[in-house]
Design a protein around this motif. Structure first.
Motif, PDB file in Angstrom:
ATOM      1  N   LEU A  44     -84.144  74.765  -6.229  1.00 48.12           N
ATOM      2  CA  LEU A  44     -83.375  75.971  -5.961  1.00 48.12           C
ATOM      3  C   LEU A  44     -83.375  76.740  -7.269  1.00 48.12           C
ATOM      4  N   GLU A  45     -83.751  78.025  -7.224  1.00 50.13           N
ATOM      5  CA  GLU A  45     -83.831  78.814  -8.450  1.00 50.13           C
ATOM      6  C   GLU A  45     -83.136  80.154  -8.259  1.00 50.13           C
ATOM      7  N   MET A  46     -82.609  80.697  -9.369  1.00 47.45           N
ATOM      8  CA  MET A  46     -81.966  82.005  -9.329  1.00 47.45           C
ATOM      9  C   MET A  46     -81.973  82.597 -10.742  1.00 47.45           C
ATOM     10  N   TRP A  47     -82.108  83.922 -10.816  1.00 48.85           N
ATOM     11  CA  TRP A  47     -82.034  84.635 -12.078  1.00 48.85           C
ATOM     12  C   TRP A  47     -80.579  85.008 -12.347  1.00 48.85           C
ATOM     13  N   VAL A  48     -80.151  84.889 -13.602  1.00 53.18           N
ATOM     14  CA  VAL A  48     -78.800  85.262 -14.017  1.00 53.18           C
ATOM     15  C   VAL A  48     -78.919  86.065 -15.310  1.00 53.18           C
ATOM     16  N   HIS A  49     -78.119  87.140 -15.415  1.00 52.36           N
ATOM     17  CA  HIS A  49     -78.129  88.007 -16.596  1.00 52.36           C
ATOM     18  C   HIS A  49     -76.691  88.248 -17.029  1.00 52.36           C
ATOM     19  N   ALA A  50     -76.422  88.109 -18.327  1.00 49.06           N
ATOM     20  CA  ALA A  50     -75.069  88.316 -18.848  1.00 49.06           C
ATOM     21  C   ALA A  50     -75.088  89.393 -19.923  1.00 49.06           C
ATOM     22  N   ASP A  51     -74.071  90.262 -19.901  1.00 49.06           N
ATOM     23  CA  ASP A  51     -73.960  91.245 -20.984  1.00 49.06           C
ATOM     24  C   ASP A  51     -73.059  90.667 -22.075  1.00 49.06           C
ATOM     25  N   SER A  52     -72.375  91.495 -22.799  1.00 44.02           N
ATOM     26  CA  SER A  52     -71.605  91.042 -23.968  1.00 44.02           C
ATOM     27  C   SER A  52     -70.472  90.072 -23.627  1.00 44.02           C
ATOM     28  N   ILE A  53     -70.146  89.890 -22.342  1.00 44.06           N
ATOM     29  CA  ILE A  53     -69.119  88.911 -21.961  1.00 44.06           C
ATOM     30  C   ILE A  53     -69.482  87.520 -22.476  1.00 44.06           C
ATOM     31  N   ALA A  54     -70.771  87.269 -22.655  1.00 50.13           N
ATOM     32  CA  ALA A  54     -71.235  85.940 -23.070  1.00 50.13           C
ATOM     33  C   ALA A  54     -71.442  85.827 -24.569  1.00 50.13           C
ATOM     34  N   ARG A  55     -71.111  86.850 -25.304  1.00 51.68           N
ATOM     35  CA  ARG A  55     -71.383  86.871 -26.742  1.00 51.68           C
ATOM     36  C   ARG A  55     -70.706  85.718 -27.492  1.00 51.68           C
ATOM     37  N   ASP A  56     -69.487  85.342 -27.094  1.00 51.17           N
ATOM     38  CA  ASP A  56     -68.753  84.302 -27.834  1.00 51.17           C
ATOM     39  C   ASP A  56     -69.076  82.882 -27.370  1.00 51.17           C
ATOM     40  N   GLY A  57     -69.930  82.720 -26.359  1.00 52.52           N
ATOM     41  CA  GLY A  57     -70.323  81.381 -25.896  1.00 52.52           C
ATOM     42  C   GLY A  57     -69.236  80.632 -25.148  1.00 52.52           C
ATOM     43  N   LYS A  58     -68.210  81.344 -24.658  1.00 47.39           N
ATOM     44  CA  LYS A  58     -67.090  80.695 -23.967  1.00 47.39           C
ATOM     45  C   LYS A  58     -67.008  81.081 -22.496  1.00 47.39           C
ATOM     46  N   THR A  59     -68.110  81.554 -21.942  1.00 46.55           N
ATOM     47  CA  THR A  59     -68.132  81.926 -20.533  1.00 46.55           C
ATOM     48  C   THR A  59     -69.157  81.063 -19.813  1.00 46.55           C
ATOM     49  N   MET A  60     -68.701  80.386 -18.779  1.00 47.92           N
ATOM     50  CA  MET A  60     -69.588  79.547 -17.971  1.00 47.92           C
ATOM     51  C   MET A  60     -69.732  80.163 -16.586  1.00 47.92           C
ATOM     52  N   PHE A  61     -70.845  79.863 -15.944  1.00 47.93           N
ATOM     53  CA  PHE A  61     -71.025  80.241 -14.549  1.00 47.93           C
ATOM     54  C   PHE A  61     -71.351  78.986 -13.767  1.00 47.93           C
ATOM     55  N   TYR A  62     -71.100  79.039 -12.473  1.00 43.56           N
ATOM     56  CA  TYR A  62     -71.440  77.899 -11.622  1.00 43.56           C
ATOM     57  C   TYR A  62     -71.929  78.397 -10.270  1.00 43.56           C
ATOM     58  N   VAL A  63     -72.736  77.555  -9.644  1.00 45.51           N
ATOM     59  CA  VAL A  63     -73.213  77.782  -8.278  1.00 45.51           C
ATOM     60  C   VAL A  63     -72.934  76.493  -7.524  1.00 45.51           C
ATOM     61  N   ARG A  64     -72.229  76.596  -6.395  1.00 51.60           N
ATOM     62  CA  ARG A  64     -71.909  75.432  -5.569  1.00 51.60           C
ATOM     63  C   ARG A  64     -72.470  75.648  -4.170  1.00 51.60           C
ATOM     64  N   PHE A  65     -72.970  74.564  -3.573  1.00 52.61           N
ATOM     65  CA  PHE A  65     -73.467  74.642  -2.198  1.00 52.61           C
ATOM     66  C   PHE A  65     -73.332  73.273  -1.543  1.00 52.61           C
ATOM     67  N   GLY A  66     -72.955  73.265  -0.281  1.00 53.34           N
ATOM     68  CA  GLY A  66     -72.758  72.023   0.456  1.00 53.34           C
ATOM     69  C   GLY A  66     -72.163  72.300   1.822  1.00 53.34           C
ATOM     70  N   GLN A  67     -71.454  71.304   2.393  1.00 53.94           N
ATOM     71  CA  GLN A  67     -70.842  71.483   3.713  1.00 53.94           C
ATOM     72  C   GLN A  67     -69.592  72.349   3.641  1.00 53.94           C
ATOM     73  N   ASN A  68     -68.746  72.120   2.602  1.00 54.57           N
ATOM     74  CA  ASN A  68     -67.472  72.839   2.480  1.00 54.57           C
ATOM     75  C   ASN A  68     -66.968  72.674   1.048  1.00 54.57           C
ATOM     76  N   ALA A  69     -65.745  73.161   0.782  1.00 49.17           N
ATOM     77  CA  ALA A  69     -65.192  73.125  -0.571  1.00 49.17           C
ATOM     78  C   ALA A  69     -64.826  71.713  -1.024  1.00 49.17           C
ATOM     79  N   ALA A  70     -64.918  70.731  -0.155  1.00 46.64           N
ATOM     80  CA  ALA A  70     -64.622  69.345  -0.518  1.00 46.64           C
ATOM     81  C   ALA A  70     -65.879  68.483  -0.638  1.00 46.64           C
ATOM     82  N   ASN A  71     -67.039  69.027  -0.261  1.00 48.92           N
ATOM     83  CA  ASN A  71     -68.309  68.284  -0.290  1.00 48.92           C
ATOM     84  C   ASN A  71     -69.423  69.243  -0.705  1.00 48.92           C
ATOM     85  N   TYR A  72     -69.750  69.233  -2.013  1.00 43.41           N
ATOM     86  CA  TYR A  72     -70.748  70.187  -2.488  1.00 43.41           C
ATOM     87  C   TYR A  72     -71.514  69.653  -3.698  1.00 43.41           C
ATOM     88  N   TYR A  73     -72.678  70.285  -3.925  1.00 47.12           N
ATOM     89  CA  TYR A  73     -73.450  70.101  -5.143  1.00 47.12           C
ATOM     90  C   TYR A  73     -73.117  71.273  -6.050  1.00 47.12           C
TER      91      TYR A  73
END
Length: 189
Positions: free
Chosen positions: A5-34
């Motif tokens: 599974l692949e995706m492009w991600v682009h961050a502007d200055s919000i990521a300058r300080d290295g304290k911003t994370m992103f996540y992608v979750r997928f699965g059956q529901n909010a209790a069972n996911y990758y």
């Protein structure tokens, strides 16, 4: 099936300080996911910014992480995360039943950090590298008889993980990454 599974991600200055994370979750529901999560990187050059933040999730690695960790089992943990591959498993998800998708951004700094604003772009979620694994199965049986005195039979059946019979769906194959070997022997005197 697919390998990644692949995706492009682009961050502007919000990521300058290295304290911003992103996540992608997928699965059956909010209790069972990758999950895939990583810290956003800010690079002035737009093309390099897209490349530095790109997501590549290896489905084989996800399945192995789930199987080896025992996540979701009665005696196993609820959540496990692999920091090398930046992937996690929560509950008992299945790649054959994806109904839930979530993309998010999280600040990992201190509560005293200044507020930041900015833009993060997610683009082109896609499945890559079509699997073309051949499904192979073989069986053999050898029967020997010496008059009415002694006899025996030996059998062997081998099935690769990607083998399916004509009337089986994709979910009917042997679990990914494991081949099946059955043998039997009997004799009479």
């Amino acid at each position: 099936g697919y390998r990644n599974l692949e995706m492009w991600v682009h961050a502007d200055s919000i990521a300058r300080d290295g304290k911003t994370m992103f996540y992608v979750r997928f699965g059956q529901n909010a209790a069972n996911y990758y999950e895939y999560r990583d810290t956003l990187v800010y690079i002035l050059d737009d093309i390099e910014n897209w490349r530095a933040n790109a997501i590549i999730v290896d489905f084989n690695q996800l399945t192995a992480l789930k199987d080896l960790s025992g996540v979701g089992n009665a005696e196993g943990p609820d959540y496990v995360f692999d920091s090398v591959y930046k992937t996690g498993v929560f509950g008992k998800p299945s790649l054959s039943n994806i109904l839930y998708r979530e993309i998010g951004i999280v600040r990992i700094g201190e509560s005293t950090d200044p507020e930041v604003t900015g833009e993060v772009l997610f683009d082109d979620l896609r499945l890559e590298e079509v699997r073309k694994d051949p499904g192979i199965a073989a069986s053999g049986r050898l029967t020997a008889q010496m008059a009415d005195f002694v006899g025996g039979t030996v059998g062997l059946e081998v099935m690769s993980y990607s083998f399916r019979s004509l009337n089986q769906g994709r979910s009917g194959s042997v679990q990914a990454g494991s081949d099946r070997i059955n043998y039997s022997a009997n004799g009479n005197v």
